[in-house]
Design an enzyme around this catalytic site. Structure first.
Site, mmCIF file in Angstrom:
data_model
loop_
_atom_site.group_PDB
_atom_site.id
_atom_site.type_symbol
_atom_site.label_atom_id
_atom_site.label_comp_id
_atom_site.label_asym_id
_atom_site.label_seq_id
_atom_site.Cartn_x
_atom_site.Cartn_y
_atom_site.Cartn_z
ATOM 1 N N GLU A 1 0.903 -1.161 0.000
ATOM 2 C CA GLU A 1 0.000 0.000 0.000
ATOM 3 C C GLU A 1 0.930 1.196 0.000
ATOM 4 O O GLU A 1 1.273 1.722 1.038
ATOM 5 C CB GLU A 1 -0.888 -0.047 1.232
ATOM 6 C CG GLU A 1 -2.165 0.739 1.070
ATOM 7 C CD GLU A 1 -2.028 2.204 1.395
ATOM 8 O OE1 GLU A 1 -1.188 2.885 0.765
ATOM 9 O OE2 GLU A 1 -2.762 2.668 2.270
ATOM 10 N N GLU B 1 4.497 8.360 -4.133
ATOM 11 C CA GLU B 1 5.308 7.853 -3.022
ATOM 12 C C GLU B 1 6.321 6.821 -3.485
ATOM 13 O O GLU B 1 6.923 6.120 -2.663
ATOM 14 C CB GLU B 1 4.401 7.273 -1.927
ATOM 15 C CG GLU B 1 3.881 8.365 -1.016
ATOM 16 C CD GLU B 1 2.828 7.915 -0.015
ATOM 17 O OE1 GLU B 1 2.725 6.706 0.263
ATOM 18 O OE2 GLU B 1 2.104 8.790 0.469
HETATM 19 N N1 SAH Z 1 0.816 -1.219 4.940
HETATM 20 C C1 SAH Z 1 0.331 -0.296 5.956
HETATM 21 C C2 SAH Z 1 1.012 1.043 5.886
HETATM 22 C C3 SAH Z 1 0.976 1.748 4.538
HETATM 23 S S1 SAH Z 1 1.759 3.325 4.552
HETATM 24 C C4 SAH Z 1 -1.165 -0.184 5.834
HETATM 25 O O1 SAH Z 1 -1.677 -0.507 4.766
HETATM 26 O O2 SAH Z 1 -1.833 0.237 6.763
HETATM 27 C C5 SAH Z 1 3.188 3.026 3.599
HETATM 28 C C6 SAH Z 1 4.396 2.666 4.434
HETATM 29 O O3 SAH Z 1 5.391 2.188 3.546
HETATM 30 C C7 SAH Z 1 5.044 3.800 5.180
HETATM 31 O O4 SAH Z 1 5.196 3.418 6.519
HETATM 32 C C8 SAH Z 1 6.422 3.989 4.512
HETATM 33 O O5 SAH Z 1 7.425 4.332 5.462
HETATM 34 C C9 SAH Z 1 6.684 2.616 3.938
HETATM 35 N N2 SAH Z 1 7.499 2.510 2.703
HETATM 36 C C10 SAH Z 1 7.274 3.170 1.535
HETATM 37 N N3 SAH Z 1 8.106 2.728 0.568
HETATM 38 C C11 SAH Z 1 8.864 1.750 1.124
HETATM 39 C C12 SAH Z 1 9.891 0.903 0.623
HETATM 40 N N4 SAH Z 1 10.264 0.950 -0.662
HETATM 41 N N5 SAH Z 1 10.455 0.030 1.477
HETATM 42 C C13 SAH Z 1 10.067 -0.036 2.772
HETATM 43 N N6 SAH Z 1 9.082 0.728 3.295
HETATM 44 C C14 SAH Z 1 8.481 1.614 2.490
#
Ligand code: SAH
EC number: 2.1.1.321
Length: 684
Positions: free
Chosen positions: A144, A153
């Site tokens: 996500e 993002e």
């Molecule tokens: N999966 C959770 C949070 C989604 S928010 C949910 O659905 O509730 C997205 C998260 O991904 C954030 O905490 C961000 O720090 C992390 N993130 C984004 N890109 C990333 C990457 N390439 N590797 C590791 N973490 C990542």
């Protein structure tokens, strides 16, 4: 560990060094993050869970072990869903350390330690192999990583890397696919966020028109996305010119390419008009069949969309480089260009297909006129607000005389031009920006308005050619302002230039006042409310972490929100709480007030909203707060160009009837004139 961070105080203008805990940024990020909002997004959570269950079943049906890779696990939510759905093992990747720590605790608390491994790395650093972070490649990819623009993002490069190194060929992906939709519209309101419309001034010697430099006309603007709650835009504020069309889609179960590219569709306008804006949103299909769909479509496309409120995903407004007349039924081509992180659009008349193709250029838009760097979109809207301009004109007419020497202190303001046309002999203007020179030039004012490149405290009589200022004006507006009272910088600047003012100087605005009202939010309360459990998983650790971060600075702070996007109803009458007299200098002592506001409507007291009003002249004021409050229900309509300050109460009082209402909310508000900070406390 403590570090010193330098910053210019937004209210006092003083350069100050703050001793910051090394965790300060972490706490800010957590306190203001959208994690809570995501966990409250029931529609999203339910559909992810359905999609994950279906993907695990498909893998199991093939007789394989279900090995999940969850990139960006946050609280660990999606991995816990996968483990509950029967996945054999989950690798939960999270780059942000405080979140990864929280995920470890949450996974443990929910009893998934043996099924979920939290890895605190960026996914591109993750290794696979017997000694690696992952024992083997995964066959289910869950993420996500989307923002309102879908790819902002970094979802594309992350997927590209994951398919190359972390997952098996033919893996299941949840979501399976994302699709971006567009619709072409004409909208004076939205177009006014991107171009400066001519300003008409009725001067004594006839009508004057303030125009923008030609560079501005053709400027493509800035590439940053304009994301808004489109569901709050009334249909009377735009005209639909095309049907909704699919612009592009991405299949996440196959290798993804992140390199810059473009997509093109043919549109047949349903109406003639001026094509100005591309509205865009996306949906995600959680499974290959498309049965589990989560959409950001606005209310006129999907009437049920307003039921699921969310702030972490909204809709996008893209401005075409120029407005383009289109005729009903006469085909046009719309091109979406994208790089790894952003999207932009161009429209072309349908000529030869080859000719159009040759014309596609994929560089991202860069502002050439500099106005888009100086003014953000709400500021453009504010400058284009004719009612507001009229109030400034009327006030200036009251105070300016033909021999006035006028000094204007405001960022990127049209006031010097207005003042000049309305008769000020000499207008000095602070805070130069190259654009403004161009702007004055376009209006042949370069030798009429003098730009002074100096901070107020460094102003000398030679800057003013030994003249004294008889009229000091400001909107006031400063680009460094985040909260409404930050524009009190005008008062500090006025204090700094006191020795250059005549004894009977006129200051416009003559004063300002801070106003306050208790409100019930329709939805915005969610972003600060605890989640407890989410789809049956205990995520309280996350709530505690947010609370801890909010309390990090001990005093809770108000936060800026553009309330036209976030409906609320007033539970009390608006109340003036502090006044600031710009005719006098900033006092040495603090300005404080205590009092109470009566609650006059039933509802949940979620918080207090605060805003500024500027009293330009005797009976002319401009408000940055409510423009209308309906008496019956208390629904508020807010100034659409400004952010208001929201102070969320830590506990919410709900009253079903008027009789069980707490009759009043007491408050104590203190403006520290040394630091420029406003501290507040409320008791329900
Ligand atoms: N999966 C959770 C949070 C989604 S928010 C949910 O659905 O509730 C997205 C998260 O991904 C954030 O905490 C961000 O720090 C992390 N993130 C984004 N890109 C990333 C990457 N390439 N590797 C590791 N973490 C990542």
């Amino acid at each position: 560990m403590k570090t010193f961070c330098g910053r210019a105080n937004p209210t006092t203008g003083a350069m100050e060094w703050l001793e910051e805990d090394e965790n300060y940024d972490y706490h800010q990020e957590i306190a203001r993050s959208r994690y809570a909002d995501m966990l409250h997004d029931k529609d999203r959570n339910v559909k992810y869970y359905q999609g994950i269950r279906a993907a695990v079943s498909r893998v199991k049906e093939r007789g394989e072990k279900a090995i999940v890779l969850d990139i960006g696990t946050g609280t660990g939510l999606l991995s816990m869903m996968a483990a509950s759905a029967g996945a054999d093992f989950c690798y939960a990747i999270e780059v942000f350390k405080p979140m990864a720590n929280a995920a470890v605790k949450i996974v443990e608390k929910n009893g998934f330690c043996d099924k979920i491994k939290v890895i605190n790395k960026h996914s591109t650093e993750v290794t696979v192999g017997p000694d690696g972070d992952m024992q083997c490649r995964a066959n289910i990819l869950v993420t996500e990583l989307f923002d309102t623009e879908l790819i902002g993002e970094g979802a594309l490069p992350t997927y590209e890397h994951a398919h190359k190194y972390l997952v098996q060929e033919g893996c299941e992906a949840v979501p399976h696919r994302a699709t971006v939709y567009v619709q072409l519209v004409e909208s004076k309101r939205m177009w006014s966020w991107n171009k400066l419309f001519p300003v008409h001034v009725e001067a004594e010697d006839g009508e004057k028109i303030i125009v923008s430099p030609s560079e501005m006309e053709n400027c493509p603007g800035v590439p940053s996305v304009c994301d808004i709650q489109l569901n709050q835009m009334p249909s009377s504020d735009f005209t639909i010119l095309s049907d909704v069309v699919t612009m592009f889609s991405v299949d996440f179960s196959k290798p993804v390419r992140s390199a810059s590219t473009y997509y093109r569709v043919q549109l047949e306008p349903v109406k003639s008009g001026k094509a100005q804006i591309v509205l865009s949103w996306w949906d995600i299909d959680m499974d290959p069949s498309g049965m589990i769909n989560c959409t950001m479509a606005p209310y006129w496309v999907k009437s049920t969309s307003a039921f699921q409120w969310r702030d972490h995903w909204m809709q996008c407004v893209y401005f075409l480089p120029n407005e383009e007349p289109v005729l009903q039924g006469e085909k046009v081509y719309l091109t979406a260009c994208r790089d790894e992180y952003s999207v932009w659009y161009k429209l072309q008349k349908a000529r030869g297909e080859e000719e159009n193709k040759a014309n596609v250029r994929v560089e991202s838009p860069v502002c050439r006129c500099q106005a888009h760097l100086l003014w953000n979109r709400p500021r453009f809207g504010e400058l284009n607000d004719q009612n507001r301009t009229r109030q400034y004109i009327e006030s200036l007419m009251k105070v300016l005389k033909t021999d006035s020497v006028c000094l204007c202190i405001s960022d990127g303001s049209l006031l010097p031009v207005l003042a000049h046309y309305l008769g000020a002999k000499q207008v000095q203007y602070f805070f130069l920006c190259f654009f403004f020179f161009k702007f004055f030039k376009a209006n042949h004012l370069e030798d009429k308005i003098k730009i002074i490149e100096a901070r107020p405290e460094l102003l000398t009589s030679s800057h003013l050619e030994d003249k004294k200022i008889s009229v000091l004006v400001g909107e006031p507006f400063f680009t460094t302002s985040l909260l409404p009272w930050h524009n009190l910088y005008f008062w500090y600047a006025r204090t700094a230039v006191t020795s250059h003012l005549t004894n009977n100087v006129t200051v416009l605005p003559q004063s300002a006042s801070l106003h306050m009202m208790i409100v019930e939010f329709q939805d915005l309360w969610r972003i600060r409310s605890p989640c407890g459990t989410c789809e049956g998983f205990d995520v309280q650790t996350m709530d505690d972490m947010i609370k801890n971060s909010l309390n990090f600075r001990e005093s809770k702070e108000a936060e800026p929100h553009p309330l036209w996007e976030y409906p609320c109803k007033s539970l009390s009458d608006p109340q003036e709480v502090l006044t600031f007299d710009f005719r006098k200098t900033v006092p040495q002592h603090c300005l404080s007030t205590e009092g109470s506001v009566n609650l006059s409507r039933k509802g949940k007291s979620h918080g207090a909203v605060l805003w500024m009003e500027y009293h330009l002249a005797a009976d002319i004021s401009v408000s940055t707060g409510p423009i209308q409050i309906s008496n019956e229900k208390g629904n508020c309509e807010w100034n659409p160009h400004c952010k208001q300050a929201v102070y969320f109460f830590s506990s919410v009082i709900e009253s079903e009837t008027l009789s069980d209402l707490p009759s009043a909310v007491t408050y104590a508000i203190n403006f520290n004139t040394k630091t420029g900070e406003i501290a507040m406390d409320f008791q329900l």
